[in-house]
Structures are given as C-alpha cells and as structure tokens.
Scaffold this motif. Sequence first.
Motif: not given
Length: 238
Positions: A12, A34-35, A37-39, A41, A59
């Motif tokens: 995070d 990925l982890e 950015f997915s959390a 943005g 990504l």
Amino acid sequence: MSLLVVALDAPDREAALELARPLCGVVPWVKVGLELFSAQGPDVVSDLKKMGFKVFLDLKFFDIPNTVRGAVRSAGYCGADMCNIHVLGGERMAEAAVLGRDESAGDMLLFGVTLLTSMTEADFPVDAQGISAPEMALRLAVKAKAYYLNGVVCSGLEVANIKAATAGELLCLTPGIRPDGAAHGDQRRVVTPAEAVRAGSDYLVVGRPITGSEHPALAAQAIQNEMNRAMEERRGVK
C-alpha cells in the motif's frame, strides 16, 4: 552510466512511502510494480515524483494493441518516467505502445520485457525447440530494437550479447540483482551489481537487499559504490 532503481514492492501507499523516505537524495529511481499500483493507482506515482524520484512503472503490459496503446499513454500522463510491455506481444502491440508513448507528450522511456529473471527453460509454457533462455532473450531483444523500443528488461547474463547484437542501441534494464551472499528468493538468472555493470547494464533494479535492510540508505549506497567501482573498471578496459 549505470543507474540504481529501487523496487518498492509494498502492499500500500504508506508502506511504499515509508520505504522511499530514507532513500530520498540517495537513489535516483524507484520502481512501482503490480501489487502497489493495483492497491493505490496513479496517486502513488505522483507522491514519489513529489519526493524527487524518477519512477519506473513496472506493469508489463500485454494485451490487444489498442488497449496497450491507451495503457502506455495513461502511464505517461500519470507521470511515469519509464514503463514496459512484453515483447512477446508482437509487432502490432509494440507499435501501438510506441504510439501511446508518443501521445503522452513526455519523454517516458518504453522498455520491452524479454524473459522474466525468475524463469528458466523449464518454465517455458510451450515447446521452444531446444532454445535456451539466453537465446530466447536475445531473439526478443532484437525484435524490440526493430519495434523502436528504448530498451529491454533482461538478465545481466544476457546484456553483453544483447548489446553486441543491437550495436549498443538498446538500453538494458536488469532485475534479479543480488549482492554477494544475498538470498536469491524467487529469482533464478541472477548477477551481482558489479557483474551487471561490467556486462553493460544501464539500469539495475534492486529490491529486498535494500528495502529489507535495517539501514536501507546504507545498503543502497553500498550497492552504488560497487556499481561505481565496476564502472571505473569498465572504463579502464576500454
């Protein structure tokens, strides 16, 4: 000149910024994967830019050409200084990615992933007819040059051959960097910082050996010192 990129592999925003704070003014680049950015943005990219870092948005886009074009364009709009696609996506996808990069109206670098450094021949999902991992990476790098990408993501074991085969025109970004004595974790095709620099890597991505250290800034500085010594050795050879 080889530059250090620190991977902020955090779940995070707060955890990522906590990892980044001691590195301000010590390292030039950080990586958002990925982890994270997915959390969080695009906001986390903005946060890191405000702290003075250049940001590699890792990504690994791999989709139909129009989708990749839009994704790369959006990466540029959100402030990324570098992003990447999979070379395996082919010529039309790469051409679309280049258009997206150019449409973002910035100077973002676009790299192509050859083979993940966690992979060996045993991980190939289809029969590659006896092609080794280094040969597969080399073939994909040659394609990346033809597709007008700025560089490739590859193991340090493959950099020298890629530089030779592309007349030194492709930048090489090398993950899977492990200082002597560091655990390899899930990486397979690894090299030390000095070995990557001697081979000609332009960017070295290091995560856990720095972010998992009790003193991340000191760990980062030690790796940069090793890189600087290797660069001096390389200049001496020339």
